[in-house]
Scaffold this active site. Structure first.
Site, PDB file in Angstrom:
ATOM      1  N   LYS A  22      11.332  12.958  23.717  1.00 20.21           N
ATOM      2  CA  LYS A  22      12.500  13.558  23.059  1.00 20.21           C
ATOM      3  C   LYS A  22      12.116  14.256  21.755  1.00 20.21           C
ATOM      4  CE  LYS A  22      16.234  11.616  20.173  1.00 20.21           C
ATOM      5  NZ  LYS A  22      15.497  11.483  18.925  1.00 20.21           N
ATOM      6  N   ASN A  23      11.374  13.551  20.900  1.00 21.67           N
ATOM      7  CA  ASN A  23      11.143  14.114  19.565  1.00 21.67           C
ATOM      8  C   ASN A  23      10.128  15.253  19.563  1.00 21.67           C
ATOM      9  OD1 ASN A  23      13.149  12.515  18.593  1.00 21.67           O
ATOM     10  ND2 ASN A  23      11.809  10.971  17.693  1.00 21.67           N
ATOM     11  N   ARG A  92      20.234  15.577  14.963  1.00 21.94           N
ATOM     12  CA  ARG A  92      19.322  15.631  13.826  1.00 21.94           C
ATOM     13  C   ARG A  92      18.403  16.849  13.912  1.00 21.94           C
ATOM     14  NH1 ARG A  92      18.955  14.379   8.841  1.00 21.94           N
ATOM     15  NH2 ARG A  92      16.849  14.037   8.122  1.00 21.94           N
ATOM     16  N   CYS A 116      21.414   9.843  14.167  1.00 24.30           N
ATOM     17  CA  CYS A 116      21.733   8.417  14.024  1.00 24.30           C
ATOM     18  C   CYS A 116      22.015   8.068  12.568  1.00 24.30           C
ATOM     19  CB  CYS A 116      20.556   7.570  14.508  1.00 24.30           C
ATOM     20  SG  CYS A 116      20.313   7.667  16.281  1.00 24.30           S
ATOM     21  N   ARG A 121      19.503  10.549   4.964  1.00 19.56           N
ATOM     22  CA  ARG A 121      18.514  11.361   5.678  1.00 19.56           C
ATOM     23  C   ARG A 121      18.396  12.737   5.046  1.00 19.56           C
ATOM     24  NH1 ARG A 121      18.868  10.096  12.089  1.00 19.56           N
ATOM     25  NH2 ARG A 121      16.768  10.942  11.926  1.00 19.56           N
ATOM     26  N   PRO A 122      17.764  12.803   3.873  1.00 18.30           N
ATOM     27  CA  PRO A 122      17.659  14.093   3.183  1.00 18.30           C
ATOM     28  C   PRO A 122      16.709  15.048   3.897  1.00 18.30           C
ATOM     29  CG  PRO A 122      16.367  12.443   2.018  1.00 18.30           C
ATOM     30  CD  PRO A 122      17.033  11.735   3.171  1.00 18.30           C
ATOM     31  N   ILE A 123      16.845  16.354   3.616  1.00 23.93           N
ATOM     32  CA  ILE A 123      15.878  17.321   4.168  1.00 23.93           C
ATOM     33  C   ILE A 123      15.244  18.126   3.026  1.00 23.93           C
ATOM     34  CG2 ILE A 123      16.887  17.482   6.487  1.00 23.93           C
ATOM     35  CD1 ILE A 123      18.132  20.186   5.587  1.00 23.93           C
ATOM     36  N   ASP A 124      15.180  17.484   1.846  1.00 23.45           N
ATOM     37  CA  ASP A 124      14.639  18.190   0.683  1.00 23.45           C
ATOM     38  C   ASP A 124      13.197  18.662   0.894  1.00 23.45           C
ATOM     39  OD1 ASP A 124      14.315  15.266   0.629  1.00 23.45           O
ATOM     40  OD2 ASP A 124      13.098  15.634  -1.145  1.00 23.45           O
ATOM     41  N   GLN A 125      12.394  17.890   1.623  1.00 20.47           N
ATOM     42  CA  GLN A 125      10.987  18.274   1.814  1.00 20.47           C
ATOM     43  C   GLN A 125      10.872  19.505   2.719  1.00 20.47           C
ATOM     44  OE1 GLN A 125       8.454  16.724   0.005  1.00 20.47           O
ATOM     45  NE2 GLN A 125      10.302  15.852  -0.921  1.00 20.47           N
ATOM     46  N   ASP A 306      11.078   3.689  15.336  1.00 21.58           N
ATOM     47  CA  ASP A 306      11.958   3.873  16.501  1.00 21.58           C
ATOM     48  C   ASP A 306      11.798   2.753  17.537  1.00 21.58           C
ATOM     49  OD1 ASP A 306      12.852   6.131  15.267  1.00 21.58           O
ATOM     50  OD2 ASP A 306      11.646   7.520  16.456  1.00 21.58           O
ATOM     51  N   ARG A 398      21.724   9.957  24.379  1.00 19.46           N
ATOM     52  CA  ARG A 398      21.076  11.019  23.588  1.00 19.46           C
ATOM     53  C   ARG A 398      19.572  11.034  23.807  1.00 19.46           C
ATOM     54  NH1 ARG A 398      21.284   9.934  17.972  1.00 19.46           N
ATOM     55  NH2 ARG A 398      19.775  11.587  18.118  1.00 19.46           N
TER      56      ARG A 398
HETATM   57  N1  EPU Z   1      12.652  12.051   4.002  1.00 29.09           N
HETATM   58  C1  EPU Z   1      12.925  12.546   2.755  1.00 29.09           C
HETATM   59  N2  EPU Z   1      13.061  13.906   2.628  1.00 29.09           N
HETATM   60  C2  EPU Z   1      12.910  14.764   3.676  1.00 29.09           C
HETATM   61  C3  EPU Z   1      12.623  14.249   4.944  1.00 29.09           C
HETATM   62  C4  EPU Z   1      12.501  12.887   5.088  1.00 29.09           C
HETATM   63  O1  EPU Z   1      13.063  11.808   1.795  1.00 29.09           O
HETATM   64  O2  EPU Z   1      13.050  15.977   3.469  1.00 29.09           O
HETATM   65  C5  EPU Z   1      12.482  10.596   4.182  1.00 29.09           C
HETATM   66  C6  EPU Z   1      13.550  10.016   5.094  1.00 29.09           C
HETATM   67  O3  EPU Z   1      14.719   9.679   4.378  1.00 29.09           O
HETATM   68  C7  EPU Z   1      12.832   8.817   5.687  1.00 29.09           C
HETATM   69  C8  EPU Z   1      11.372   9.267   5.751  1.00 29.09           C
HETATM   70  O4  EPU Z   1      11.258  10.377   4.857  1.00 29.09           O
HETATM   71  O5  EPU Z   1      12.940   7.735   4.814  1.00 29.09           O
HETATM   72  C9  EPU Z   1      10.875   9.705   7.110  1.00 29.09           C
HETATM   73  O6  EPU Z   1      11.753  10.674   7.664  1.00 29.09           O
HETATM   74  P1  EPU Z   1      11.275  11.765   8.724  1.00 29.09           P
HETATM   75  O7  EPU Z   1      11.518  13.101   8.136  1.00 29.09           O
HETATM   76  O8  EPU Z   1       9.908  11.428   9.203  1.00 29.09           O
HETATM   77  O9  EPU Z   1      12.309  11.555   9.894  1.00 29.09           O
HETATM   78  P2  EPU Z   1      12.976  12.665  10.789  1.00 29.09           P
HETATM   79  O10 EPU Z   1      12.005  13.760  11.021  1.00 29.09           O
HETATM   80  O11 EPU Z   1      14.313  13.027  10.283  1.00 29.09           O
HETATM   81  C10 EPU Z   1      12.117  11.803  13.054  1.00 29.09           C
HETATM   82  C11 EPU Z   1      12.729  11.324  14.334  1.00 29.09           C
HETATM   83  C12 EPU Z   1      13.335   9.940  14.103  1.00 29.09           C
HETATM   84  C13 EPU Z   1      12.263   8.990  13.586  1.00 29.09           C
HETATM   85  C14 EPU Z   1      11.583   9.558  12.337  1.00 29.09           C
HETATM   86  C15 EPU Z   1      10.411   8.731  11.848  1.00 29.09           C
HETATM   87  C16 EPU Z   1      13.446  13.397  15.335  1.00 29.09           C
HETATM   88  C17 EPU Z   1      14.551  14.283  15.718  1.00 29.09           C
HETATM   89  N3  EPU Z   1      13.775  12.258  14.729  1.00 29.09           N
HETATM   90  O12 EPU Z   1      13.173  11.878  12.125  1.00 29.09           O
HETATM   91  O13 EPU Z   1      13.731   9.524  15.380  1.00 29.09           O
HETATM   92  O14 EPU Z   1      12.841   7.752  13.240  1.00 29.09           O
HETATM   93  O15 EPU Z   1      11.098  10.893  12.632  1.00 29.09           O
HETATM   94  O16 EPU Z   1       9.449   8.623  12.848  1.00 29.09           O
HETATM   95  O17 EPU Z   1      12.279  13.694  15.567  1.00 29.09           O
HETATM   96  C18 EPU Z   1      14.944   8.359  16.977  1.00 29.09           C
HETATM   97  O18 EPU Z   1      14.324   9.006  17.847  1.00 29.09           O
HETATM   98  O19 EPU Z   1      15.654   7.355  17.242  1.00 29.09           O
HETATM   99  C19 EPU Z   1      14.842   8.759  15.571  1.00 29.09           C
HETATM  100  C20 EPU Z   1      15.703   8.357  14.638  1.00 29.09           C
END
Ligand code: EPU
Length: 430
Positions: A22-23, A92, A116, A121-125, A306, A398
């Site tokens: 999925k991811n 997401r 979820c 879940r910020p996207i600042d990075q 996960d 999902r």
């Molecule tokens: N974070 C920040 N700023 C950012 C991005 C992330 O502070 O700009 C923090 C998050 O708050 C978190 C950590 O960094 O504490 C890791 O977040 P990451 O960005 O790695 O997560 P993601 O890309 O949003 C993906 C998967 C998630 C999985 C995480 C960690 C997808 C669509 N989602 O999320 O999958 O938990 O990586 O491996 O790829 C799931 O499949 O059930 C799921 C939640």
């Protein structure tokens, strides 16, 4: 609305085939926007997140032709910029449209991502990376609005303050067609990052170092068509292994890359399961109760967040007391209250759960709070004595293809059925 009804307590026996990841799929499908040609993408998982994403791409003008159940031909040749509809914000992975559209068209207006509810879940990075590459970005009215200065992004050196899967992949998407070199430092190393890099490279991109913490992307002017097969889903595979561990049994999980599963299989082995690596399959055999173990979630190659709810369910039935630390998300233990209804003894304090193993769980009506929490509740139902009804199963759909059919193939008694109307009224008043 439907629910899963599970008659628990049966040992699991048989073989299960794992679907595409999925991811990886949720990043590789929007990556097709970058391609000036037709790509054939194979091993696409049949899950609702993918359906929604493909619908959004179709609405935006992508030509998508079904080749067979899991393969599609996608052509975004001669596509003009179109904005994705608001429905995309439900998942997401909507954030990958920012990188892909900015990379291809120099602009993007994308609904803020949903997904979820497992913490902030910020996207600042992601945005920091794209700003460094010359994008002007505003967040307004629930949308991310981005514009590349001069119409095309340029390469940049980007250090990620947190190891983020999404930011790493989004910056790779944005950088593939940018002018010059982009370096991502402190990049995430998950198998799906390597998969996205392999997809982009198969279409003519120049991405180096994926799978390490420094990724270099040398921007090219164009990507060409080609074909690509998505890797198997490590978390789906881990979920079936955990189900067999919790309920007991002998299960062959087929079509996997065992080294992607190592942190999971090593932990299950530590808990007393017998694990056999067969090259493209993993067999699990369990006899008697599992032992307690401590688990801490981390970015890859650490134990995946996960899989945290599924392993907690196994530990809830293990002998002894285990400590589980969630080090990625700040609120990923909400499902514990559902497990408690089934007799689990788990104390949560912030990002730590202390799991005191019990001899048995008993069936109850429980809710899937999110995707992986839902998987954990299903595992609990399979291992429990009596009947478990799992509501809110749209969360599970999902991310798990044909969960009911796959579990039935392993001898589980599980079915999907309509929730009787009077129960639904009761639930909505609750
Ligand atoms: N974070 C920040 N700023 C950012 C991005 C992330 O502070 O700009 C923090 C998050 O708050 C978190 C950590 O960094 O504490 C890791 O977040 P990451 O960005 O790695 O997560 P993601 O890309 O949003 C993906 C998967 C998630 C999985 C995480 C960690 C997808 C669509 N989602 O999320 O999958 O938990 O990586 O491996 O790829 C799931 O499949 O059930 C799921 C939640």
């Amino acid at each position: 609305m439907t629910q899963f009804v599970i008659c628990g307590g049966r040992r699991m026996q048989g073989e299960v085939e794992i679907s595409g990841a999925k991811n990886a799929a949720v990043a590789i499908l929007p990556a097709a926007f970058l391609v000036d040609g037709e790509c054939r993408i194979e091993n696409i998982p049949q899950i609702s997140d993918v359906t929604l994403l493909l619908e959004s791409m179709r609405d935006m003008g992508a030509h998508i032709r079904t080749v067979n159940r899991t393969a599609m031909d996608i052509s975004c040749q001669a596509l003009a910029y179109h904005e994705p509809g608001p429905a995309l914000g439900e998942i997401r992975a909507s954030y990958y449209f920012i990188g892909a559209l900015l990379g291809r068209f120099g602009e993007a207006r994308v609904p803020m991502p949903g997904g979820c509810d497992i913490g902030v879940r910020p996207i600042d990075q992601h945005l920091k990376g794209m700003r460094a590459m010359g994008a002007e970005i505003r967040v307004e009215g629930g949308f991310v609005c981005a514009q590349a200065r001069g119409g095309r992004l340029h390469g940049a050196n980007i250090y990620l303050d947190v190891v983020s899967v999404g930011a790493t992949m989004n910056i790779m998407l944005a950088a593939a067609l940018a002018r010059g070199k982009t370096v991502i430092e402190n990049a995430a190393r998950e198998p799906h990052i390597v998969d996205l890099a392999n997809f982009l490279n198969a279409m003519g991109a120049d991405v180096r170092g994926a799978g390490t913490s420094v990724i270099r992307v040398f921007g090219v002017d164009k990507l060409h068509g080609g074909s690509y097969t998505i890797i198997p889903d490590q978390i789906e595979a881990g979920t079936y292994l955990a189900a067999a561990a919790a309920a007991g049994g002998d299960v062959l999980v087929r079509g996997v890359i065992p080294r992607h599963l190592f942190s999971i299989t090593a932990k299950l082995a530590e808990m007393g399961a017998e694990i056999i690596d067969l090259g493209d399959a993993v067999r699990i055999h369990t006899e008697g109760p599992l032992h307690c173990a401590n688990v801490k979630t981390m970015p890859y190659p650490g134990f995946p967040t996960d899989m945290q709810p599924q392993i907690v369910t196994c530990l809830a039935l293990a002998e002894g007391t285990s400590v589980v630390t969630e080090d990625v998300w700040d609120n990923r233990f909400k499902y514990v209250s559902e497990l408690s209804k089934m007799g689990a003894k788990i104390q949560v304090d912030g990002k730590t759960a202390v799991v005191e193993g019990v001899e048995k769980l008993s069936g109850a009506t429980v809710k899937a709070c999110d995707l992986r929490a839902g998987a954990a509740i299903v595992i609990a139902g399979l291992a429990a004595q009596g009947v478990t009804r799992v509501t809110d199963i749209h969360h599970i759909q999902r991310g798990y293809e044909d969960l009911v059919a796959k579990l039935r193939g392993l001898g589980a008694e599980i079915r999907e059925e309509e929730i009787p109307e009077e129960t639904e009224v009761g639930r909505s008043l609750a």
